[in-house]
Scaffold this motif. Structure first.
Motif, PDB file in Angstrom:
ATOM      1  N   GLU A   4      48.921  34.761  28.724  1.00  0.00           N
ATOM      2  CA  GLU A   4      48.045  34.932  27.945  1.00  0.00           C
ATOM      3  C   GLU A   4      47.787  36.411  28.545  1.00  0.00           C
ATOM      4  O   GLU A   4      48.140  36.301  29.686  1.00  0.00           O
ATOM      5  CB  GLU A   4      47.150  33.491  28.894  1.00  0.00           C
ATOM      6  N   LEU A   5      46.605  36.972  28.401  1.00  0.00           N
ATOM      7  CA  LEU A   5      46.013  38.192  28.673  1.00  0.00           C
ATOM      8  C   LEU A   5      45.857  37.888  30.112  1.00  0.00           C
ATOM      9  O   LEU A   5      45.595  38.536  31.100  1.00  0.00           O
ATOM     10  CB  LEU A   5      44.796  38.192  27.576  1.00  0.00           C
ATOM     11  N   ARG A   6      44.975  36.413  30.315  1.00  0.00           N
ATOM     12  CA  ARG A   6      44.594  36.056  31.618  1.00  0.00           C
ATOM     13  C   ARG A   6      45.424  36.576  32.621  1.00  0.00           C
ATOM     14  O   ARG A   6      45.631  37.065  33.888  1.00  0.00           O
ATOM     15  CB  ARG A   6      43.389  35.152  31.782  1.00  0.00           C
ATOM     16  N   HIS A   7      46.942  36.346  32.643  1.00  0.00           N
ATOM     17  CA  HIS A   7      48.219  36.289  33.342  1.00  0.00           C
ATOM     18  C   HIS A   7      48.066  37.741  33.548  1.00  0.00           C
ATOM     19  O   HIS A   7      48.251  38.045  34.261  1.00  0.00           O
ATOM     20  CB  HIS A   7      49.100  35.922  32.660  1.00  0.00           C
ATOM     21  N   LEU A   8      48.259  38.781  32.099  1.00  0.00           N
ATOM     22  CA  LEU A   8      48.939  40.368  32.443  1.00  0.00           C
ATOM     23  C   LEU A   8      46.993  40.604  33.516  1.00  0.00           C
ATOM     24  O   LEU A   8      48.092  41.493  34.278  1.00  0.00           O
ATOM     25  CB  LEU A   8      48.440  40.668  31.245  1.00  0.00           C
ATOM     26  N   ARG A   9      46.229  40.340  33.761  1.00  0.00           N
ATOM     27  CA  ARG A   9      45.240  40.877  33.969  1.00  0.00           C
ATOM     28  C   ARG A   9      45.209  40.213  35.610  1.00  0.00           C
ATOM     29  O   ARG A   9      44.985  41.234  36.834  1.00  0.00           O
ATOM     30  CB  ARG A   9      43.573  39.941  34.169  1.00  0.00           C
ATOM     31  N   ILE A  10      46.042  39.024  36.032  1.00  0.00           N
ATOM     32  CA  ILE A  10      46.196  38.767  37.288  1.00  0.00           C
ATOM     33  C   ILE A  10      47.121  39.817  37.878  1.00  0.00           C
ATOM     34  O   ILE A  10      47.313  39.971  39.106  1.00  0.00           O
ATOM     35  CB  ILE A  10      46.907  36.942  37.169  1.00  0.00           C
ATOM     36  N   VAL A  11      48.204  40.110  37.309  1.00  0.00           N
ATOM     37  CA  VAL A  11      49.386  40.854  37.190  1.00  0.00           C
ATOM     38  C   VAL A  11      48.987  42.226  38.026  1.00  0.00           C
ATOM     39  O   VAL A  11      49.485  42.590  38.805  1.00  0.00           O
ATOM     40  CB  VAL A  11      50.769  40.701  36.591  1.00  0.00           C
ATOM     41  N   CYS A  12      48.244  42.165  37.568  1.00  0.00           N
ATOM     42  CA  CYS A  12      47.852  44.140  37.434  1.00  0.00           C
ATOM     43  C   CYS A  12      46.982  44.345  38.206  1.00  0.00           C
ATOM     44  O   CYS A  12      46.568  45.153  39.434  1.00  0.00           O
ATOM     45  CB  CYS A  12      46.979  44.116  36.442  1.00  0.00           C
ATOM     46  N   THR A  13      46.105  43.392  38.584  1.00  0.00           N
ATOM     47  CA  THR A  13      45.369  43.106  39.896  1.00  0.00           C
ATOM     48  C   THR A  13      46.237  42.330  41.377  1.00  0.00           C
ATOM     49  O   THR A  13      45.903  44.041  41.637  1.00  0.00           O
ATOM     50  CB  THR A  13      44.132  41.404  39.960  1.00  0.00           C
ATOM     51  N   ILE A  14      47.236  42.542  41.173  1.00  0.00           N
ATOM     52  CA  ILE A  14      47.584  41.926  42.224  1.00  0.00           C
ATOM     53  C   ILE A  14      48.709  43.196  42.581  1.00  0.00           C
ATOM     54  O   ILE A  14      49.021  43.989  43.601  1.00  0.00           O
ATOM     55  CB  ILE A  14      49.161  40.834  41.811  1.00  0.00           C
ATOM     56  N   ALA A  15      48.773  43.930  41.728  1.00  0.00           N
ATOM     57  CA  ALA A  15      49.774  45.460  41.675  1.00  0.00           C
ATOM     58  C   ALA A  15      48.955  46.113  42.177  1.00  0.00           C
ATOM     59  O   ALA A  15      49.606  46.962  43.055  1.00  0.00           O
ATOM     60  CB  ALA A  15      50.455  45.740  40.143  1.00  0.00           C
ATOM     61  N   ALA A  16      47.435  46.343  41.920  1.00  0.00           N
ATOM     62  CA  ALA A  16      46.630  47.629  41.927  1.00  0.00           C
ATOM     63  C   ALA A  16      46.311  47.278  43.314  1.00  0.00           C
ATOM     64  O   ALA A  16      46.175  48.315  43.885  1.00  0.00           O
ATOM     65  CB  ALA A  16      45.757  47.257  40.655  1.00  0.00           C
ATOM     66  N   SER A  17      46.132  45.734  44.197  1.00  0.00           N
ATOM     67  CA  SER A  17      45.662  45.329  44.958  1.00  0.00           C
ATOM     68  C   SER A  17      46.655  45.892  46.445  1.00  0.00           C
ATOM     69  O   SER A  17      46.554  45.992  47.535  1.00  0.00           O
ATOM     70  CB  SER A  17      44.798  44.145  45.330  1.00  0.00           C
ATOM     71  N   GLY A  18      47.664  45.624  45.814  1.00  0.00           N
ATOM     72  CA  GLY A  18      49.178  45.319  46.718  1.00  0.00           C
ATOM     73  C   GLY A  18      49.315  44.155  47.947  1.00  0.00           C
ATOM     74  O   GLY A  18      49.603  44.680  48.877  1.00  0.00           O
ATOM     75  N   SER A  19      47.789  43.436  47.695  1.00  0.00           N
ATOM     76  CA  SER A  19      48.302  42.293  48.594  1.00  0.00           C
ATOM     77  C   SER A  19      47.332  40.953  47.833  1.00  0.00           C
ATOM     78  O   SER A  19      46.067  41.008  46.578  1.00  0.00           O
ATOM     79  CB  SER A  19      46.814  42.771  49.054  1.00  0.00           C
ATOM     80  N   ILE A  20      47.700  39.688  47.749  1.00  0.00           N
ATOM     81  CA  ILE A  20      47.632  38.649  46.814  1.00  0.00           C
ATOM     82  C   ILE A  20      46.232  38.318  47.679  1.00  0.00           C
ATOM     83  O   ILE A  20      45.835  37.841  46.688  1.00  0.00           O
ATOM     84  CB  ILE A  20      48.826  37.335  48.039  1.00  0.00           C
ATOM     85  N   THR A  21      45.909  38.115  49.226  1.00  0.00           N
ATOM     86  CA  THR A  21      44.487  38.353  49.382  1.00  0.00           C
ATOM     87  C   THR A  21      43.484  38.703  49.240  1.00  0.00           C
ATOM     88  O   THR A  21      42.275  38.589  48.270  1.00  0.00           O
ATOM     89  CB  THR A  21      44.434  38.305  50.857  1.00  0.00           C
ATOM     90  N   LYS A  22      43.825  39.755  49.381  1.00  0.00           N
ATOM     91  CA  LYS A  22      43.093  41.260  48.082  1.00  0.00           C
ATOM     92  C   LYS A  22      42.886  40.302  46.521  1.00  0.00           C
ATOM     93  O   LYS A  22      41.978  40.963  46.004  1.00  0.00           O
ATOM     94  CB  LYS A  22      43.551  42.463  48.271  1.00  0.00           C
ATOM     95  N   ALA A  23      43.698  40.588  45.875  1.00  0.00           N
ATOM     96  CA  ALA A  23      43.812  40.402  44.966  1.00  0.00           C
ATOM     97  C   ALA A  23      43.003  39.144  44.483  1.00  0.00           C
ATOM     98  O   ALA A  23      42.104  39.175  43.437  1.00  0.00           O
ATOM     99  CB  ALA A  23      45.149  40.044  44.409  1.00  0.00           C
ATOM    100  N   ALA A  24      42.947  37.839  45.059  1.00  0.00           N
ATOM    101  CA  ALA A  24      42.134  37.024  44.861  1.00  0.00           C
ATOM    102  C   ALA A  24      40.543  36.483  44.855  1.00  0.00           C
ATOM    103  O   ALA A  24      39.881  36.020  44.630  1.00  0.00           O
ATOM    104  CB  ALA A  24      42.301  35.615  46.071  1.00  0.00           C
ATOM    105  N   GLY A  25      40.242  38.030  46.410  1.00  0.00           N
ATOM    106  CA  GLY A  25      39.151  38.268  46.536  1.00  0.00           C
ATOM    107  C   GLY A  25      38.442  38.890  45.147  1.00  0.00           C
ATOM    108  O   GLY A  25      37.797  38.621  44.616  1.00  0.00           O
ATOM    109  N   GLU A  26      39.094  39.692  44.654  1.00  0.00           N
ATOM    110  CA  GLU A  26      38.568  40.224  43.389  1.00  0.00           C
ATOM    111  C   GLU A  26      38.838  39.766  41.818  1.00  0.00           C
ATOM    112  O   GLU A  26      37.672  40.136  41.372  1.00  0.00           O
ATOM    113  CB  GLU A  26      39.877  41.785  43.467  1.00  0.00           C
ATOM    114  N   LEU A  27      39.307  38.891  42.359  1.00  0.00           N
ATOM    115  CA  LEU A  27      39.048  37.846  40.722  1.00  0.00           C
ATOM    116  C   LEU A  27      38.662  36.599  41.293  1.00  0.00           C
ATOM    117  O   LEU A  27      38.496  35.546  39.644  1.00  0.00           O
ATOM    118  CB  LEU A  27      41.165  37.469  40.499  1.00  0.00           C
ATOM    119  N   GLY A  28      38.140  36.024  42.188  1.00  0.00           N
ATOM    120  CA  GLY A  28      37.089  35.082  42.736  1.00  0.00           C
ATOM    121  C   GLY A  28      37.849  33.773  42.029  1.00  0.00           C
ATOM    122  O   GLY A  28      37.443  32.962  41.900  1.00  0.00           O
ATOM    123  N   ILE A  29      39.188  34.323  43.259  1.00  0.00           N
ATOM    124  CA  ILE A  29      40.116  32.626  42.604  1.00  0.00           C
ATOM    125  C   ILE A  29      40.469  32.320  44.228  1.00  0.00           C
ATOM    126  O   ILE A  29      40.657  33.406  45.410  1.00  0.00           O
ATOM    127  CB  ILE A  29      41.767  33.247  42.044  1.00  0.00           C
TER     128      ILE A  29
END
Length: 338
Positions: A4-29
């Motif tokens: 799904e499109l949300r899956h692509l957003r998750i992957v791109c956010t993790i790649a851009a932040s370089g960190s699962i922790t940072k990506a979780a904060g940006e995504l509100g998850i």
């Protein structure tokens, strides 16, 4: 499960932040929930998307491919949605500037209002709370509510008029609420049988909740001594005073009390949102759903116990197919909780 499109957003956010922790904060998850979602995405795509080390995460060759394609796909989809919204707006009444929300889960209201008004700052939100999902569904069907956030029990499906639309947004386990000085308070999990001598408490609910709980106890080898049905404040007071232990939602965090998972998850709780598809606010359904997802993630994130538990039980938490029917999620008995 499809990509799904949300899956692509998750992957791109993790790649851009370089960190699962940072990506979780940006995504509100919550981080454990995001890690579980990433595992599901990697299963769909057939391989790891990131290499992980002490410095963070880096994309694998497969990850590079996904990010590159996603950077082409997401702007195109966003443009499509914008064009569709403009076309829809040309022929339909504008979305109202206020909504009324009914909820049988009081703890989600504050983070939901915050998340919803972050997305729509001009929106005015009215709320109604009730322990009865059936009552809220009737109000929704009658047009006195625009959206509902409810919990459903057993395999009976969502309540109310079949003309209402319902989506599952999370399937959570039922935990037990204990005073901090209880002999089992330090356990990572307990069985119902461990509490065979306890007095029990739970908030009221529609349907067969007492029967479901009793049957789960019988399967564990005992008959419960009692089940006090009372409002949430009274149940919490009973636990704090040592009068009873309570069945509670996994996201509960209360001073002086602890939540403990029940081994083998004998009881589950299905969270749903509902609305009238023909209503003037139906265009807000996807935005409302995203806000509910983020609000629930906020509740999960503040509970260290539930966040840790979810990391080991990825089948629970946010629904893998939010737009789908409750289906297999409702195969086990469920009881209303504090």
């Amino acid at each position: 499960m499809d990509l799904e499109l949300r899956h692509l957003r998750i992957v791109c956010t993790i790649a851009a932040s370089g960190s699962i922790t940072k990506a979780a904060g940006e995504l509100g998850i919550a981080q454990p929930a995001l890690t579980a979602q990433l595992r599901r995405i990697e299963r769909i795509l057939g391989g790891p998307l990131f290499d992980r080390d002490h410095r963070g995460v880096r994309t694998t060759p497969l990850g590079d491919l996904v990010v590159t394609r996603a950077q082409l796909i997401m702007p195109a989809v966003a443009g499509l949605l914008d064009d569709a919204a403009r076309l829809r707006g040309a022929g339909r009444t504008a979305v109202p500037d206020q909504v009324s929300i009914g909820s049988s889960t009081s703890s989600i209201l504050a983070p939901l209002i915050r998340r919803l008004t972050e997305s729509l700052p001009e929106l005015t939100v009215g709320t109604t709370a009730s322990w009865s999902a059936d009552e809220l569904a009737l109000e929704l069907g009658a047009g006195r509510l625009d959206f509902c956030v409810i919990g459903v029990c057993g395999g009976s499906g969502p309540p109310g008029d079949p003309g209402l639309e319902w989506r599952t947004f999370s399937v959570d386990p039922v935990f037990v609420l204990l005073p901090a000085d209880h002999a089992l308070a330090g356990q990572t999990e307990v069985t119902l049988a461990d509490l065979a001598d306890a007095q029990w408490a739970a908030t009221p609910g529609d349907g067969c909740f007492e029967t479901c709980f009793t049957q789960a106890c019988v399967r564990a080898g005992f008959t419960p001594r009692s089940l006090y049905v009372a409002d949430a404040a009274s149940c919490i007071e009973m636990v704090a005073s040592g009068t009873a232990v309570a069945l509670c939602q996994a996201t509960r965090v209360l001073p002086g009390l602890v939540t403990v998972p029940l081994k083998d998850v004998p009881l589950r709780w299905i969270h749903m949102i509902g609305w009238r598809p023909e209503s003037s606010v139906a265009a807000l359904a996807d935005t409302f759903h995203r806000s509910v997802d983020r609000a629930h993630a906020d509740l999960v994130g503040r509970s260290e116990v539930y966040s840790s538990w979810l990391a080991e039980h990825p089948a629970f938490g946010p629904a893998q197919d939010p737009a789908g029917p409750i289906g297999a999620a409702a195969l086990h008995p469920i009881t209303p909780t504090v």
